[in-house]
Enzyme design. Sequence first.
Site, PDB file in Angstrom:
ATOM      1  N   LYS A 193       0.911  -1.162   0.059  1.00 40.96           N
ATOM      2  CA  LYS A 193      -0.062   0.255   0.065  1.00 40.96           C
ATOM      3  C   LYS A 193       0.846   1.203   0.053  1.00 40.96           C
ATOM      4  O   LYS A 193       1.382   1.636   0.931  1.00 40.96           O
ATOM      5  CB  LYS A 193      -0.891  -0.148   1.178  1.00 40.96           C
ATOM      6  N   GLU A 268       9.244   1.309  11.155  1.00 42.72           N
ATOM      7  CA  GLU A 268      10.447   2.207  10.873  1.00 42.72           C
ATOM      8  C   GLU A 268       9.778   3.428  11.082  1.00 42.72           C
ATOM      9  O   GLU A 268       9.099   4.007  10.075  1.00 42.72           O
ATOM     10  CB  GLU A 268      11.014   2.159   9.552  1.00 42.72           C
ATOM     11  N   CYS A 302      13.897  10.099   7.256  1.00 43.24           N
ATOM     12  CA  CYS A 302      13.789   9.805   8.790  1.00 43.24           C
ATOM     13  C   CYS A 302      14.869  10.131   9.675  1.00 43.24           C
ATOM     14  O   CYS A 302      14.747  10.256  10.761  1.00 43.24           O
ATOM     15  CB  CYS A 302      13.185   8.299   8.944  1.00 43.24           C
ATOM     16  N   GLU A 400       9.544  15.791  15.388  1.00 38.12           N
ATOM     17  CA  GLU A 400      10.127  15.552  14.138  1.00 38.12           C
ATOM     18  C   GLU A 400       9.560  16.613  13.124  1.00 38.12           C
ATOM     19  O   GLU A 400       8.040  16.638  13.063  1.00 38.12           O
ATOM     20  CB  GLU A 400       9.859  14.107  13.608  1.00 38.12           C
TER      21      GLU A 400
HETATM   22  P1  NAI Z   1       1.574   8.885   7.880  1.00 36.05           P
HETATM   23  O1  NAI Z   1       2.379   7.966   9.045  1.00 36.05           O
HETATM   24  O2  NAI Z   1       0.174   9.141   8.037  1.00 36.05           O
HETATM   25  O3  NAI Z   1       1.785   8.137   6.213  1.00 36.05           O
HETATM   26  C1  NAI Z   1       2.655   6.788   6.338  1.00 36.05           C
HETATM   27  C2  NAI Z   1       1.917   5.671   5.747  1.00 36.05           C
HETATM   28  O4  NAI Z   1       0.975   5.162   6.602  1.00 36.05           O
HETATM   29  C3  NAI Z   1       1.251   6.428   4.319  1.00 36.05           C
HETATM   30  O5  NAI Z   1       0.861   4.941   3.287  1.00 36.05           O
HETATM   31  C4  NAI Z   1      -0.453   6.102   4.690  1.00 36.05           C
HETATM   32  O6  NAI Z   1      -1.268   6.049   3.897  1.00 36.05           O
HETATM   33  C5  NAI Z   1      -0.411   5.134   6.028  1.00 36.05           C
HETATM   34  N1  NAI Z   1      -1.475   5.338   7.121  1.00 36.05           N
HETATM   35  C6  NAI Z   1      -1.998   6.509   7.374  1.00 36.05           C
HETATM   36  N2  NAI Z   1      -2.875   6.034   8.540  1.00 36.05           N
HETATM   37  C7  NAI Z   1      -3.070   4.968   8.650  1.00 36.05           C
HETATM   38  C8  NAI Z   1      -3.747   4.016   9.300  1.00 36.05           C
HETATM   39  N3  NAI Z   1      -4.633   4.499  10.058  1.00 36.05           N
HETATM   40  N4  NAI Z   1      -3.443   2.964   9.131  1.00 36.05           N
HETATM   41  C9  NAI Z   1      -2.731   2.272   8.353  1.00 36.05           C
HETATM   42  N5  NAI Z   1      -2.038   2.931   7.712  1.00 36.05           N
HETATM   43  C10 NAI Z   1      -2.118   4.359   7.706  1.00 36.05           C
HETATM   44  O7  NAI Z   1       2.498  10.092   7.552  1.00 36.05           O
HETATM   45  P2  NAI Z   1       2.259  11.504   7.064  1.00 36.05           P
HETATM   46  O8  NAI Z   1       0.884  11.895   7.662  1.00 36.05           O
HETATM   47  O9  NAI Z   1       1.985  11.351   5.576  1.00 36.05           O
HETATM   48  O10 NAI Z   1       3.095  12.553   7.542  1.00 36.05           O
HETATM   49  C11 NAI Z   1       3.175  13.173   9.028  1.00 36.05           C
HETATM   50  C12 NAI Z   1       4.202  13.033   9.334  1.00 36.05           C
HETATM   51  O11 NAI Z   1       4.633  11.774   9.939  1.00 36.05           O
HETATM   52  C13 NAI Z   1       5.540  13.780   8.618  1.00 36.05           C
HETATM   53  O12 NAI Z   1       5.495  15.130   8.781  1.00 36.05           O
HETATM   54  C14 NAI Z   1       6.645  13.140   9.432  1.00 36.05           C
HETATM   55  O13 NAI Z   1       7.014  13.796  10.617  1.00 36.05           O
HETATM   56  C15 NAI Z   1       6.319  11.574   9.624  1.00 36.05           C
HETATM   57  N6  NAI Z   1       6.658  10.939   8.757  1.00 36.05           N
HETATM   58  C16 NAI Z   1       8.054  10.079   8.953  1.00 36.05           C
HETATM   59  C17 NAI Z   1       8.462   9.326   8.055  1.00 36.05           C
HETATM   60  C18 NAI Z   1       9.762   8.502   8.386  1.00 36.05           C
HETATM   61  O14 NAI Z   1      10.344   7.898   7.395  1.00 36.05           O
HETATM   62  N7  NAI Z   1      10.234   8.944   9.780  1.00 36.05           N
HETATM   63  C19 NAI Z   1       7.649   9.112   6.735  1.00 36.05           C
HETATM   64  C20 NAI Z   1       6.613   9.729   6.518  1.00 36.05           C
HETATM   65  C21 NAI Z   1       6.231  10.402   7.581  1.00 36.05           C
END
Ligand code: NAI
Length: 497
Positions: A193, A268, A302, A400
């Site tokens: 996904k 991660e 990250c 972050e």
């Molecule tokens: P997110 O954690 O919501 O998104 C990551 C993945 O999780 C996407 O594929 C999303 O569709 C999925 N996802 C979202 N809600 C879910 C749920 N309830 N159940 C299962 N999967 C779900 O990240 P977002 O909102 O796009 O970004 C927000 C913040 O998260 C960023 O500003 C950053 O700080 C952090 N982030 C950190 C990452 C890292 O590699 N450390 C990568 C992406 C975001």
Amino acid sequence: MNLSVHDDVLARARAWLARPKKMLIDGRWVEAEAGGAFDTIDPADGSTLCAVPRGTAADIERAVAAARKAFDGAWRKVTPAARAAMMWKLAELIDRDRAELAILETLDNGKPLRVSLGMDVPFAAERLRYNAGWATKIHGETPPVSLPGEWLGYTMREPVGVVGHIVAWNAPLASAVGKLAPSLAAGCTMVLKPAEQTPLTALRLGELIDEAGFPPGVVNIVTGYGEEAGAALAAHGDVDKVSFTGSTEIGKIIVRAAAGNLKRLTLELGGKSPVIVMPDADLDKAIPGVANGIFFNTGQVCTAGSRLFAHAAIFDDLMKGVAARARGLKVGAGLDPSTEIGPLVSATQQRRVEGYIRSGLDEGAEVLAAGQAPLDGPGFFVAPTILGRTHREMAVRREEIFGPVLCAVSFDDATLDELAAEANDTTYGLAASVFTSHLGAAHKLASRIRAGTVKINGGGLDPSLPAGGYKQSGWGREYGREGVEIYTELKSVLVSL
Ligand code: NAI
Ligand code: MG
């Protein structure tokens, strides 16, 4: 970069964008069962690139069933060597189509073409080749048995089963392949996904997976929103394992969703990684190291080095160098060959990062340096920013930001223990950097800092080095042998002779 090739491939990428998008389930290209779709956006100008299917729980249901059928059937009969050959073939197809993949990545995510073409796409192919090597080398042991009588005891590593891969948008292709590759090597089947912000390279990859000859259902790709498709995958009772990359906040939601059938989890998550620059550091290494550590990929990394602690004796020289880099970086659209730093991935992320900068200034931080960015246009740009006078209670120092924002602090006469305590003063523990020419100090800090990766005088990603988080930066390790073993179950067999 050869620009005539670029124009040619750009036309092909645009033609691909114009074709209707479908999801890959059981070896067939299908629409969402509920018929929905959503737009994916070019962050350089806010325009719509194309619509992709809005997969929901019904599509996850079909995809998981296909993955289970393949796991119990066709895939089980494929030998490890044949799995490895398919993975190599997929890597070669990624190489063949690298320019088109890079353009799609740049359009969807915003990152400069020189980065998607020079790093993301080749790294994806590299991760396939590295993990293909493991397919034939995943094995157990024969520990001696001391029970009365004669015994043979042995262990074996079996594939964990059906895996749900939920990935983020900051390195869409490289991290999707980074999850597919070790789980394919281990013999799993899977549902991928991609993030809703960046679904395109996953769909293009699906075409290559088809071409590489993987049996139907081994890799299924469902596009959709996190709270719909993602949540359904995380909660599904017939998914054996979820591997997730994203925010710590959603990581905790996934832990709860996975509890129903006690899924195995690899997480991660986020970071707030410290960078320590000692008075004896080589500034020719530290200046580019600190600047790239926070500005690369517009800070959407990250492991970004977002908390700088530099000794007072070199602080001004270091900051002069880092500030010059912040000001000199060419921020612009990813397709422009002169661009060094692209936009953030979405308007939401732009607002979020701007909000952090504002909150820091409201709480008394000052801007030590800021770069230039095309802020009056429609793209989601943020200028590289260095904040001074931050303290540990401020959100900019604790949370972050995931943008090009560095919090810089100087220190005087601190012991290594005090420095490590400062570095460890965070709920995260993903990575850390140390710049010093003192070998002893480097290794002492490496052992005192609680983080999954410690980089001394520079760093990068290598498929053979395990990476992951201490504390709230995650569970488990990706990359290396550990990164394959997370997709296995360990079985003991005991034979009375
Ligand atoms: P997110 O954690 O919501 O998104 C990551 C993945 O999780 C996407 O594929 C999303 O569709 C999925 N996802 C979202 N809600 C879910 C749920 N309830 N159940 C299962 N999967 C779900 O990240 P977002 O909102 O796009 O970004 C927000 C913040 O998260 C960023 O500003 C950053 O700080 C952090 N982030 C950190 C990452 C890292 O590699 N450390 C990568 C992406 C975001
Ligand atoms: Mg989200």
